[in-house]
Scaffold this active site. Structure first.
Site, mmCIF file in Angstrom:
data_model
loop_
_atom_site.group_PDB
_atom_site.id
_atom_site.type_symbol
_atom_site.label_atom_id
_atom_site.label_comp_id
_atom_site.label_asym_id
_atom_site.label_seq_id
_atom_site.Cartn_x
_atom_site.Cartn_y
_atom_site.Cartn_z
ATOM 1 N N LYS A 1 0.853 -1.194 0.000
ATOM 2 C CA LYS A 1 0.000 0.000 0.000
ATOM 3 C C LYS A 1 0.882 1.235 0.000
ATOM 4 C CE LYS A 1 -4.397 0.991 0.135
ATOM 5 N NZ LYS A 1 -5.491 0.200 -0.475
HETATM 6 P P1 NAD Z 1 -13.757 7.483 -2.099
HETATM 7 O O1 NAD Z 1 -12.865 8.537 -1.593
HETATM 8 O O2 NAD Z 1 -14.069 7.405 -3.555
HETATM 9 O O3 NAD Z 1 -15.180 7.600 -1.342
HETATM 10 C C1 NAD Z 1 -15.316 7.638 0.047
HETATM 11 C C2 NAD Z 1 -16.774 7.966 0.376
HETATM 12 O O4 NAD Z 1 -16.947 7.925 1.790
HETATM 13 C C3 NAD Z 1 -17.215 9.369 -0.047
HETATM 14 O O5 NAD Z 1 -18.572 9.335 -0.435
HETATM 15 C C4 NAD Z 1 -17.073 10.180 1.244
HETATM 16 O O6 NAD Z 1 -17.931 11.326 1.266
HETATM 17 C C5 NAD Z 1 -17.503 9.144 2.259
HETATM 18 N N1 NAD Z 1 -16.975 9.394 3.594
HETATM 19 C C6 NAD Z 1 -15.727 9.762 3.949
HETATM 20 N N2 NAD Z 1 -15.659 9.896 5.285
HETATM 21 C C7 NAD Z 1 -16.871 9.573 5.757
HETATM 22 C C8 NAD Z 1 -17.435 9.525 7.051
HETATM 23 N N3 NAD Z 1 -16.729 9.848 8.140
HETATM 24 N N4 NAD Z 1 -18.729 9.134 7.171
HETATM 25 C C9 NAD Z 1 -19.446 8.821 6.087
HETATM 26 N N5 NAD Z 1 -18.986 8.863 4.834
HETATM 27 C C10 NAD Z 1 -17.717 9.237 4.695
HETATM 28 O O7 NAD Z 1 -13.160 6.114 -1.577
HETATM 29 P P2 NAD Z 1 -13.409 4.657 -2.159
HETATM 30 O O8 NAD Z 1 -12.389 4.373 -3.193
HETATM 31 O O9 NAD Z 1 -14.844 4.490 -2.448
HETATM 32 O O10 NAD Z 1 -12.994 3.761 -0.895
HETATM 33 C C11 NAD Z 1 -13.896 3.549 0.187
HETATM 34 C C12 NAD Z 1 -13.350 2.422 1.054
HETATM 35 O O11 NAD Z 1 -13.237 1.216 0.262
HETATM 36 C C13 NAD Z 1 -11.967 2.642 1.646
HETATM 37 O O12 NAD Z 1 -11.908 1.975 2.901
HETATM 38 C C14 NAD Z 1 -11.035 1.954 0.659
HETATM 39 O O13 NAD Z 1 -9.794 1.574 1.212
HETATM 40 C C15 NAD Z 1 -11.880 0.748 0.317
HETATM 41 N N6 NAD Z 1 -11.535 0.098 -0.955
HETATM 42 C C16 NAD Z 1 -11.521 0.812 -2.107
HETATM 43 C C17 NAD Z 1 -11.223 0.158 -3.311
HETATM 44 C C18 NAD Z 1 -11.272 0.856 -4.626
HETATM 45 O O14 NAD Z 1 -11.125 0.165 -5.664
HETATM 46 N N7 NAD Z 1 -11.501 2.157 -4.693
HETATM 47 C C19 NAD Z 1 -10.904 -1.203 -3.287
HETATM 48 C C20 NAD Z 1 -10.949 -1.908 -2.088
HETATM 49 C C21 NAD Z 1 -11.267 -1.233 -0.923
#
Ligand code: NAD
Length: 404
Positions: free
Chosen positions: A97
């Site tokens: 990461k």
């Molecule tokens: P992102 O930044 O695109 O979206 C995050 C979302 O969460 C946004 O809508 C934001 O407004 C909301 N958010 C942030 N803080 C918040 C809070 N305190 N309360 C409520 N909502 C909140 O991120 P993402 O890529 O969608 O990733 C989300 C999660 O999934 C993370 O834990 C990330 O590590 C995990 N993840 C992402 C991927 C990927 O392919 N993008 C893959 C595996 C895991």
């Protein structure tokens, strides 16, 4: 603190002390200090961390998180989850990461490109040699991956690229696609439903409307689920009859949040406590804690985000008989698609979007079946079963390599 609870796991599988010693710490950690003058009166400064948790099963695979809250502990935690995510679904990757401590919303596109180029410059040898293969995570996207690709001109160096520059059709939505499929697997299991559409009519609440949350909502809606609540960082919307999917889907623009579609609003805390069939925390880590776990009323939780439930909350949910499909399975769709993209880059093959979805489904389904078999046999939680299976695969790889 390691993600895995080795004490509990050693009651389920044999964990050699030598393997435990190796896996309780990262295999390698890199720190870089980024400082960039982007204008006569503006310097961008950021800490950057790269962690390889374990390379036992292959090169370190894991996304780049750009967030002001990212630090070494968060990067370590996420790298460790990647080790077990890849091993659980049988991919030839280790866990890695990157974390860049910047708020991407404060950067122009030009500035973000400059930061990504500096990241490549500092990690040139690691990326060039393929020992670490990045992808997008919170705060980074396909355009940033295209910048990395542009520095090396070798498509296998990075995944999550736009499809026109060696990316994989379906990669952008792959994590959400996998989360929705895992919800279907979980629903079929919990409600003993062998129909083709186990999500039909199921009431689902999704926390987070970024890449993962938005695409999860999309595929859940397609599968016939009723999305009763969705939120982002500023709060959420709620409608027992189902929120307006078209209005949600058409939301675009940096300043717009889910509450802009109108209707009843709900706080994130209230969303997590809704009486729903399925709850999908897909925002960020540590959202369900000892403080609010008692109020959770969903019948099934599927972890879209990494680590959204703390270990203390896990125990409370177990005492309430609420099964949790863990992150290392539920959000593995992204790394599965990344693997296909990386393999295509090496072989010159191309894959269609529907084949990407198919591969995600065909990879997650047997992994889920292995987990529920172990849940039945050993009377453990889904998380313990998933971790035990993933850990035993890493241990076997270590044996194969004469590390232990
Ligand atoms: P992102 O930044 O695109 O979206 C995050 C979302 O969460 C946004 O809508 C934001 O407004 C909301 N958010 C942030 N803080 C918040 C809070 N305190 N309360 C409520 N909502 C909140 O991120 P993402 O890529 O969608 O990733 C989300 C999660 O999934 C993370 O834990 C990330 O590590 C995990 N993840 C992402 C991927 C990927 O392919 N993008 C893959 C595996 C895991």
């Amino acid at each position: 603190m390691p993600v895995l609870d080795f004490e509990t796991l050693s009651h389920v599988i044999n964990v050699p002390a030598s393997a435990r010693r190796l896996l309780e710490h990262s295999e390698k950690e890199i720190y870089c200090s980024i400082s960039l003058r982007v204008h006569t009166d503006r310097i961008i400064e950021a800490d950057c961390y790269v962690v390889y948790h374990s390379l036992a099963r292959g090169p370190a695979k894991g996304g780049i998180r750009m967030s002001p809250s990212v630090g070494i502990n968060c990067t370590r935690d996420l790298a460790e989850r990647m080790t077990y995510k890849s091993s659980l679904v049988g991919l030839p990757f280790g866990g890695g990461k990157s974390g860049i401590s910047l708020d991407p919303s404060t950067l122009t596109r030009f500035e973000k490109t400059a930061v990504m180029r500096e990241y490549c410059h500092m990690l040139h040898l690691e990326l060039e040699h393929g020992v670490y293969i990045p992808a997008p995570d919170m705060g980074t996207d396909a355009t940033d991956m295209a910048v990395i690709y542009g520095r090396f001109d070798r498509p296998e160096v990075v995944t999550g690229k736009p499809p026109r520059v060696g990316g994989l059709p379906g990669r952008n939505e792959a994590t959400g696609n996998g989360v929705a499929h895992t919800c279907a697997l979980g629903a079929a299991w919990l409600w003993n439903d062998s129909s083709a559409r186990p999500l039909e009519g199921k009431r689902v609440a999704v926390q987070g409307f970024g890449n993962v949350g938005r695409w999860t909502v999309h595929f859940l809606h397609e599968a016939g689920a009723r999305i009763v609540a969705v939120s982002d960082i500023n709060g959420g919307v709620y409608d027992e009859k189902g929120v307006n999917f078209d209005a949600l889907w058409n939301l675009t623009g940096k300043e717009i949040g889910v509450t802009d579609i109108g209707g009843s609003t709900i706080s994130n805390r209230e969303l997590l406590a809704l009486d729903t069939d399925i709850l999908v925390p897909a925002a960020m880590e540590k959202q369900i804690t000892a403080d609010n776990a008692q109020s959770v009323r969903a019948k099934l939780i599927v972890e879209g985000a990494n680590g959204p439930i703390t270990p203390e909350a896990d125990e409370i949910l177990a005492s309430k008989n609420i099964p949790v499909v863990p992150d290392i399975l539920a959000n593995a769709g992204g790394v599965i698609a990344s693997y296909v993209e990386w393999r295509n880059a090496k072989s010159g093959s191309v894959t269609r979007k529907q084949d990407t979805y198919c591969t995600i489904k065909e990879t997650l389904t047997p992994a889920f079946e292995r987990i529920v078999d172990m849940v039945g046999d050993k009377k453990v939680s889904c998380r313990t079963a998933a971790q035990a299976i993933a850990l035993s695969e890493v241990i076997e790889a270590m044996r194969d390599r004469s590390w232990i």
